[in-house]
Design a protein around this motif. Structure first.
Motif, PDB file in Angstrom:
ATOM      1  N   HIS A 137       0.904  -1.324   0.171  1.00 16.60           N
ATOM      2  CA  HIS A 137      -0.081  -0.066  -0.136  1.00 16.60           C
ATOM      3  C   HIS A 137       0.840   1.260  -0.230  1.00 16.60           C
ATOM      4  CE1 HIS A 137      -3.113  -2.701   1.063  1.00 16.60           C
ATOM      5  NE2 HIS A 137      -2.416  -3.107   1.914  1.00 16.60           N
ATOM      6  N   ILE A 138       0.688   2.203  -0.710  1.00 14.60           N
ATOM      7  CA  ILE A 138       1.499   3.110  -1.071  1.00 14.60           C
ATOM      8  C   ILE A 138       0.340   4.660  -0.355  1.00 14.60           C
ATOM      9  CG2 ILE A 138       2.644   4.788  -2.407  1.00 14.60           C
ATOM     10  CD1 ILE A 138       3.675   2.068  -2.740  1.00 14.60           C
ATOM     11  N   ILE A 139       1.238   5.000   0.541  1.00  8.32           N
ATOM     12  CA  ILE A 139       0.331   6.380   1.105  1.00  8.32           C
ATOM     13  C   ILE A 139       1.042   7.513   0.997  1.00  8.32           C
ATOM     14  CG2 ILE A 139      -0.596   7.224   3.430  1.00  8.32           C
ATOM     15  CD1 ILE A 139      -1.178   4.260   2.820  1.00  8.32           C
ATOM     16  N   SER A 140       0.536   8.381   0.245  1.00  9.20           N
ATOM     17  CA  SER A 140       1.271   9.431  -0.095  1.00  9.20           C
ATOM     18  C   SER A 140       1.265  10.402   0.843  1.00  9.20           C
ATOM     19  CB  SER A 140       0.512  10.083  -1.248  1.00  9.20           C
ATOM     20  OG  SER A 140      -0.947  10.565  -0.937  1.00  9.20           O
ATOM     21  N   ASP A 162      -7.744  10.857  -0.766  1.00  9.74           N
ATOM     22  CA  ASP A 162      -6.320  10.854  -1.164  1.00  9.74           C
ATOM     23  C   ASP A 162      -6.293   9.785  -2.271  1.00  9.74           C
ATOM     24  OD1 ASP A 162      -3.618  10.539  -1.430  1.00  9.74           O
ATOM     25  OD2 ASP A 162      -3.194  10.461   0.532  1.00  9.74           O
ATOM     26  N   GLY A 188      -3.713   9.117  -3.838  1.00 14.89           N
ATOM     27  CA  GLY A 188      -2.373   8.594  -3.617  1.00 14.89           C
ATOM     28  C   GLY A 188      -2.114   7.323  -2.796  1.00 14.89           C
ATOM     29  N   ALA A 189      -3.502   7.063  -2.229  1.00 15.94           N
ATOM     30  CA  ALA A 189      -3.425   5.968  -0.919  1.00 15.94           C
ATOM     31  C   ALA A 189      -4.033   4.733  -1.670  1.00 15.94           C
ATOM     32  CB  ALA A 189      -4.170   6.350  -0.056  1.00 15.94           C
ATOM     33  N   THR A 190      -3.536   3.693  -1.853  1.00 19.17           N
ATOM     34  CA  THR A 190      -4.261   2.645  -2.363  1.00 19.17           C
ATOM     35  C   THR A 190      -5.327   1.852  -1.383  1.00 19.17           C
ATOM     36  OG1 THR A 190      -2.295   1.049  -1.553  1.00 19.17           O
ATOM     37  CG2 THR A 190      -2.290   1.823  -3.719  1.00 19.17           C
ATOM     38  N   SER A 191      -5.188   2.157  -0.186  1.00 20.64           N
ATOM     39  CA  SER A 191      -5.783   1.590   0.755  1.00 20.64           C
ATOM     40  C   SER A 191      -6.448   2.911   1.812  1.00 20.64           C
ATOM     41  CB  SER A 191      -5.264   0.574   1.624  1.00 20.64           C
ATOM     42  OG  SER A 191      -5.273  -0.347   0.587  1.00 20.64           O
TER      43      SER A 191
END
Ligand SMILES: [Zn+2]
Lengths: 80, 190
Positions: A71-74, B39, B41-44
């Motif tokens: 999971h990428i959290i920006s 967001d 940019g958040a996958t989850s």
């Protein structure tokens, strides 16, 4: 963090490849006695787990999404 | 069933934070309202670990999470219900993460947005976030621009030819053919 699923996670890590092969595209519930049940929907797995083992006492693994592991959290960028 | 929710902001915003109710599925007493940052940019979807502990959420899995500075941590997963207005996701696994922001204690990620259609518009100096489920159509602004150009060209041709027929050659009246378009202002028909 306190959790009641350490045993289930250990079991999962040891049998990861077999479980993934057998239950691909499913949700699986691993009980405190390390019994594995599979489900098509998160709701079914969660309800089954709560009813049979109690909330917080089962591992509920999602094999439906292939990218589930990362999971990428920006970051939030603020200009001051 | 189609459900939707819209948030009208008073100004143009660069961060969309809206109230979002969460609960343990089947446990109404656990319901809490969080401030959710949208967001892409958040996958989850993530909730603050502090909130998760206060609510008594119990982990049902752990997952590696790549966050800022490419640091990876093992974070707990919780099944919760999410609702914003009539938009409800009855079961979704979300991640518990330490969050330091004072403005939001939840991050709504792409896993929620893919349940339907999401739009962000900034008309008249105000940001509007609107979403619905299930997805009903593809929104394509490029196609809209092409259509507007086509109808404008047709309108100019109609004005030039000086009769009521549509210049597209259909034989129909302008008003019942290309003149009857949402892309043309009402007064342009006459
Ligand atoms: Zn026409």
């Amino acid at each position: 963090m306190e959790n009641n699923i350490k045993k289930q996670i250990l079991y999962y890590n040891e049998h990861k490849d077999d479980l993934l092969k057998q239950y691909n595209h499913k949700y699986i519930v691993v009980s405190p006695e390390l019994q594995v049940s599979s489900f098509d929907a998160l709701s079914e797995g969660f309800t089954y787990g709560v009813e049979n083992y109690g909330y917080g006492n089962f591992l509920l693994k999602d094999f439906t999404t292939p990218t589930q592991q990362v999971h990428i959290i920006s970051p939030t960028i603020a200009r001051i | 069933m189609i459900t939707a929710h819209t948030k009208h902001f008073d100004t143009i915003v660069r961060r969309m934070i809206i109230p979002c109710e969460i609960a343990i599925p089947g446990e109404e007493n656990s319901r809490q309202t969080l401030s959710a940052l949208w967001d892409t940019g958040a996958t989850s979807t993530c909730i603050s670990q502090e909130v998760a502990e206060t609510m008594g959420l119990k982990p049902e899995d752990f997952t590696p999470v790549i966050g800022m500075e490419n640091k990876t941590i093992e974070a707990p997963l919780y099944s919760i219900q999410i609702s914003m207005g009539s938009f409800i996701i009855p079961y979704i696994q979300v991640i518990g993460l330490p969050m330091s922001s004072h403005e939001h204690n939840m991050i709504l990620g792409m896993d929620v947005m893919v349940h339907g259609d999401v739009s962000i518009t900034n008309h008249n100096g105000k940001t509007t976030l609107s979403f619905r489920q299930p997805s009903l159509e593809t929104i394509d602004y490029s196609k809209e621009v092409r259509d507007i150009k086509r109808y404008t060209t047709m309108h100019m041709a109609w004005q030039k030819q000086g009769n009521q027929k549509c210049p597209c050659g259909s034989g129909k009246l302008w008003d019942n053919c290309h003149g009857n378009s949402v892309y043309l202002p009402k007064k342009a028909k006459y």
